[in-house]
Design an enzyme around this catalytic site. Structure first.
Site, PDB file in Angstrom:
ATOM      1  N   LYS A 116     -22.258  17.413 -56.192  1.00 50.73           N
ATOM      2  CA  LYS A 116     -21.903  17.889 -57.318  1.00 50.73           C
ATOM      3  C   LYS A 116     -21.843  19.484 -57.621  1.00 50.73           C
ATOM      4  O   LYS A 116     -22.201  20.250 -56.880  1.00 50.73           O
ATOM      5  CB  LYS A 116     -23.470  17.921 -58.117  1.00 50.73           C
ATOM      6  CG  LYS A 116     -23.748  16.467 -58.761  1.00 50.73           C
ATOM      7  CD  LYS A 116     -24.925  16.225 -59.319  1.00 50.73           C
ATOM      8  CE  LYS A 116     -25.100  14.999 -60.067  1.00 50.73           C
ATOM      9  NZ  LYS A 116     -26.827  15.075 -60.465  1.00 50.73           N
ATOM     10  N   GLY A 173     -28.895  18.908 -44.530  1.00 50.54           N
ATOM     11  CA  GLY A 173     -29.336  17.808 -43.704  1.00 50.54           C
ATOM     12  C   GLY A 173     -28.287  16.888 -43.226  1.00 50.54           C
ATOM     13  O   GLY A 173     -28.151  16.648 -42.102  1.00 50.54           O
ATOM     14  N   GLY A 213     -29.284  24.639 -49.389  1.00 52.40           N
ATOM     15  CA  GLY A 213     -29.166  25.530 -50.366  1.00 52.40           C
ATOM     16  C   GLY A 213     -29.894  26.757 -50.015  1.00 52.40           C
ATOM     17  O   GLY A 213     -29.303  27.797 -50.507  1.00 52.40           O
ATOM     18  N   ARG A 244     -35.851  18.685 -38.576  1.00 51.25           N
ATOM     19  CA  ARG A 244     -36.513  19.606 -39.303  1.00 51.25           C
ATOM     20  C   ARG A 244     -38.062  19.294 -38.730  1.00 51.25           C
ATOM     21  O   ARG A 244     -38.744  20.412 -38.862  1.00 51.25           O
ATOM     22  CB  ARG A 244     -36.484  19.167 -40.966  1.00 51.25           C
ATOM     23  CG  ARG A 244     -35.412  19.640 -41.504  1.00 51.25           C
ATOM     24  CD  ARG A 244     -35.416  19.695 -42.986  1.00 51.25           C
ATOM     25  NE  ARG A 244     -34.518  20.440 -43.709  1.00 51.25           N
ATOM     26  CZ  ARG A 244     -33.939  20.197 -44.795  1.00 51.25           C
ATOM     27  NH1 ARG A 244     -34.454  19.083 -45.487  1.00 51.25           N
ATOM     28  NH2 ARG A 244     -33.093  21.183 -45.522  1.00 51.25           N
TER      29      ARG A 244
END
Ligand code: AMP
Length: 392
Positions: A199, A349, A372, A34
């Protein structure tokens, strides 16, 4: 869409939102993709005789202790390797000192402000897009460039917020990401998404949209256990989300033929890298067993199904990738996809770090800096960070 090429920067103050949210372990940056991906826009602006102010978040800041853990100083040290004395770290997010620093800096240099999410300690002002904070940051500059693709699906003060109040455009990285990900609008089929991570609740809105677009959704990581529990399986002590079970049940009912779940797992009786590693079929899980990586039969089955797929998007690790004993499933699948020359897109990531460790990055069709953000883009192109770009 207005881009970084569309402005005159001479003697201007430019605010550049980057996504410098890198993974850090033991005080070291694990993967600096990044950071390096942000350099094109930074260097372009530095050459155009402006004063450049760089903003980014890092991690989630919920307590005072998180401030130590997530200071951008470590990112500054890395950026300094490329930008030498052209960059200075200003460890503030909302303070008159910032204005003074901008007044005193030379044109053709930049400052990096402290983690924008330090403002979250004061009523989540960054993450919930506080109007006053957005206006304050916008007041510091003349032009806003949003190059933070990894955060483009969020309404933060430092991206969405600033663009409400300042003439704005997108940077080179955001432009490149959108151009590449657009190819997934009409993927060669069958099109599969492989999802991992912790999750279901984090990803449920995206799963609901994604499932309509894909031919197969492979689920690994801890997420798989909530789905398996929804099928009345005994998942031992593995991580699940009780309140997502009925949602998973509905998905499994409706999309039985699309959702592919693991059938066996490596794991142990304690959540650690060092306790005895064993493998069990989901039908035989002992009560205290914690599944932490895909088992051999699952890998065999996943590979067989994936062989028929033409385009694959992979997001999130398929096991507890931080533990060296539980990396195999993620690595095996990545190697398999690249060996078989599939069209492979990757985002997020952890998974990007894994691919770089394996030195397989050259074999991947496209590596996105977003996790996301990339999923949101594939599902509905809804990226709030772009809503006000070029509108002021
Ligand atoms: P996410 O941020 O949702 O992409 O989740 C990434 C995290 O999921 C990583 O920290 C992994 O260690 C974790 N994870 C993956 N598989 C499991 C598992 N079986 N049990 C617990 N955590 C897991």
């Amino acid at each position: 869409m207005k881009t970084i090429r569309d402005f005159d920067y001479d003697k201007k103050i430019v605010l550049l939102r980057c996504d410098l949210n890198v993974s850090i372990k033991d005080n070291k940056i694990i993967d600096s993709t990044r950071i390096t991906s942000s350099l094109e826009s930074i260097n372009y602006l530095l050459k155009r005789n402006c004063k450049l102010v760089i903003l980014s978040h890092l991690g989630k800041v919920k307590t005072i202790e998180d401030k130590k853990k997530y200071s951008l100083k470590i990112v500054y040290e890395e950026l300094k390797k490329y930008l030498k004395d052209k960059i200075k770290f200003v460890p503030y997010t909302n303070d008159p000192i910032i204005k003074k620093e901008i007044d005193n800096m030379e044109y053709g240099t930049c400052i990096l402000l402290e983690n924008t999410r330090f403002e979250d300690l004061d009523g989540k002002k960054e993450s919930n897009q506080d109007e006053n904070l957005s206006k304050y940051w916008a007041s510091l500059g003349d032009i806003f460039i949003n190059d933070a693709f990894g955060t483009i699906h969020r309404r933060h003060s430092s991206n969405y917020g600033i663009s409400k109040y300042l003439d704005s455009g997108i940077g080179f990285l955001v432009e490149k990401e959108i151009n590449n990900l657009q190819k997934l609008d009409n993927p060669s089929r069958p099109f599969a998404v492989i999802m991992g991570g912790a999750k279901v609740s984090d990803k449920i809105s995206v799963i609901n949209g994604l499932i309509e677009k894909v031919d197969y959704l492979f689920i690994g990581g801890a997420m798989a256990f909530t789905f398996l529990k929804a099928l009345d399986m005994n998942v031992g002590n593995s991580l699940i989300e009780e309140d997502m079970i009925s949602t998973c049940k509905d998905l499994l009912k409706k999309y039985k033929n699309k959702i592919i779940l693991p059938i066996d797992f490596y794991g142990s009786t304690s959540f650690s890298n060092d306790s005895k590693k064993e493998m069990y079929f989901i039908t035989d899980f002992p009560k205290d067993f914690i599944g932490m990586d895909l088992g051999d039969k699952t890998l065999e089955g996943f590979k067989k199904e994936l062989l028929s797929c033409e385009t694959i998007f992979m997001n999130g690790p398929l096991g507890v990738y931080e533990f060296s004993n539980y990396q195999n499933g993620t690595e095996e699948i990545v190697k398999f996809l690249t060996d078989n020359r599939k069209e492979v897109y990757v985002g997020g990531g952890d998974i990007v770090g894994c691919i770089k460790n394996l030195k397989l990055d050259k074999n991947i069709t496209y590596i996105s800096t977003g996790g996301g953000a990339t999923l949101e883009y594939i599902v509905n192109h809804d990226l709030p960070g772009l809503s006000y770009i070029g509108e002021k």
